[in-house]
Design a protein around this motif. Structure first.
Motif, PDB file in Angstrom:
ATOM      1  N   UNK A 182       0.839  -1.199   0.000  1.00 54.11           N
ATOM      2  CA  UNK A 182       0.000   0.000   0.000  1.00 54.11           C
ATOM      3  C   UNK A 182       0.876   1.252   0.000  1.00 54.11           C
ATOM      4  N   UNK A 183       0.595   2.179  -0.918  1.00 55.19           N
ATOM      5  CA  UNK A 183       1.388   3.398  -1.036  1.00 55.19           C
ATOM      6  C   UNK A 183       0.554   4.655  -0.770  1.00 55.19           C
ATOM      7  N   UNK A 184      -0.614   4.470  -0.186  1.00 58.14           N
ATOM      8  CA  UNK A 184      -1.526   5.605   0.000  1.00 58.14           C
ATOM      9  C   UNK A 184      -1.133   6.494   1.171  1.00 58.14           C
ATOM     10  N   UNK A 185      -0.326   6.006   2.088  1.00 56.59           N
ATOM     11  CA  UNK A 185       0.036   6.799   3.254  1.00 56.59           C
ATOM     12  C   UNK A 185      -1.032   6.735   4.334  1.00 56.59           C
ATOM     13  N   UNK A 186      -0.878   7.537   5.376  1.00 53.99           N
ATOM     14  CA  UNK A 186      -1.830   7.549   6.477  1.00 53.99           C
ATOM     15  C   UNK A 186      -3.197   8.026   6.003  1.00 53.99           C
ATOM     16  N   UNK A 276      -4.392  -3.896   8.156  1.00 57.10           N
ATOM     17  CA  UNK A 276      -3.018  -4.348   7.941  1.00 57.10           C
ATOM     18  C   UNK A 276      -2.323  -3.530   6.862  1.00 57.10           C
ATOM     19  N   UNK A 277      -3.070  -3.121   5.845  1.00 51.52           N
ATOM     20  CA  UNK A 277      -2.472  -2.345   4.757  1.00 51.52           C
ATOM     21  C   UNK A 277      -1.963  -0.989   5.222  1.00 51.52           C
ATOM     22  N   UNK A 278      -2.554  -0.469   6.312  1.00 48.67           N
ATOM     23  CA  UNK A 278      -2.167   0.859   6.808  1.00 48.67           C
ATOM     24  C   UNK A 278      -1.125   0.797   7.908  1.00 48.67           C
ATOM     25  N   UNK A 279      -0.816  -0.416   8.392  1.00 54.86           N
ATOM     26  CA  UNK A 279       0.042  -0.523   9.566  1.00 54.86           C
ATOM     27  C   UNK A 279       1.441   0.028   9.310  1.00 54.86           C
TER      28      UNK A 279
END
Length: 394
Positions: A182-186, A276-279
């Motif tokens: 994931x490359x979206x950031x927080x 999990x993708x944002x962790x």
């Protein structure tokens, strides 16, 4: 090789992590077949991988109901599948398995005196009894299985002493591609809660609330850290909410009261469960990872934090030293003052943080789900051939 994996106990935490990571590894091996017995809710998240078939089984009655169903009916399901080897995930083995059986055992609470003492001090008698009963069957399970696999050598040696059974330590893995995809950031919601100011020392602790992760020691350390930081702000970021209604199993009342009594309510950020993708983005927004756990078998969040280059302050458990090595500094597990001293040492020394960060990157690369499955399959093949030889670790 056709393996049957009993995943009926994989409902949360490390069980879910294990299934979601091991299935893609099996699917990538044309020479390997697997049949998984699992709850229908878990089945919907796994897609249609090659070489893998699923048997959906939903059982009422909680852990006790599931254990009874397994002992009465699972052997017929395994036999009908034509599998060569049974892998029982979830700490409990099948008695009189129709094929050679590997037990995956990963709950150290059954063998942890600190946990039993903690439960008694909290008057959590129901949990004490439940743990003791589960421990009784977990201990028997090691004897029922042909071989037991623990996620660390430390816990393997504990199980060997506790059961005198055959136990092998095989580390769990880590998939960098999945973790960092994931490359979206927080997300805006998390960014709003995590103060990104330059003059903030941000600590992170990834866990749902429970007793053995020893939240209270971390919270008691915060006033000592704040006193030493002077004008610099402090944040402790949690991936749970201490103000949620108690689940009925672990009560967060003591931890909630500490927030008020210690005057640290504004210093603790309770994110709740983080996808999990944002962790990875949450980890990278912080400066130091802390854990005061007094019981642990592997600790996936430590590997995830190391993969992000975060220096670690960890309770001085043999398993933490096995997993982290030189990527962490350690403190006595019930000492908030020494925990605070370790945090201050890191907070004040860029060189020390850089040293631990470099060690963390390096150490995280030692954990691989591919290597884990290689060892599990090798063990299964030796059991199938009847050539498995067990030697007790020194």
């Amino acid at each position: 090789m056709h393996i049957f994996i009993n995943c009926l106990a994989a409902s949360s935490g490390s069980g879910l992590t294990y299934v979601h990571n091991i299935v893609p590894q099996i699917a990538a091996r044309p020479q390997l077949r697997a049949t998984l017995a699992l709850p229908s809710k878990l089945r919907t998240t796994l897609g249609s991988p090659p070489n893998v078939s699923f048997i959906e089984i939903d059982i009422n009655g909680g852990a006790a109901g599931r254990f009874c169903w397994e002992q009465l009916y699972l052997r017929n399901v395994v036999r009908a599948s034509g599998a060569d080897v049974l892998i029982s995930a979830g700490n409990f083995a099948l008695r009189r398995s129709p094929v050679p059986q590997i037990l995956l055992s990963g709950n150290c609470l059954y063998t942890c005196p600190d946990f039993y003492r903690d439960l008694l001090s909290r008057r959590a008698y129901r949990i004490w009894l439940d743990t003791w009963i589960r421990g009784f069957f977990a201990r028997r399970s090691v004897r029922w299985a042909d071989c037991t696999v623990a996620p660390s050598q430390t816990f393997a040696e504990t199980l060997q002493c506790w059961t005198e059974g055959s136990v092998v330590g095989i580390h769990h893995g880590f998939d960098r591609k999945i973790f960092f995809e994931d490359h979206a950031g927080l997300t805006p919601a998390i960014r709003e809660q995590v103060d990104a100011g330059a003059d903030v020392l941000r600590l992170l602790f990834v866990s749902h609330y429970n007793y053995y992760r020893n939240f209270e020691t971390v919270l008691r350390a915060l006033p000592y850290i704040k006193e030493r930081l002077g004008t610099r702000r402090l944040q402790l970021v949690l991936t749970c909410k201490l103000t949620e209604k108690d689940s009925g199993y672990y009560s967060a009342k003591v931890a909630r009261r500490l927030l008020h009594d210690l005057g640290i309510s504004n210093d603790v950020v309770e994110l709740g469960a983080v996808p999990y993708s944002a962790l990875q983005h949450v980890i990278r927004a912080c400066h130091i990872y802390v854990t005061a756990a007094y019981a642990e078998t592997f600790a996936h969040p430590l590997v995830e934090a190391m993969a992000c280059g975060l220096p670690i302050v960890a309770s001085d458990l043999p398993v933490h030293r096995e997993i982290c090595g030189d990527a962490a500094v350690y403190f006595p597990r019930f000492s908030p003052r020494i925990l605070a001293e370790r945090v201050i040492e890191l907070g004040q020394s860029l060189a020390l943080r850089k040293k631990l960060s470099d060690a963390a990157f390096t150490r995280s690369r030692d954990f691989s789900w591919r290597d884990h499955l290689d060892q599990i399959v090798g063990l299964a093949q030796s059991l199938k051939r009847g050539s498995f030889e067990y030697s007790r670790a020194a």
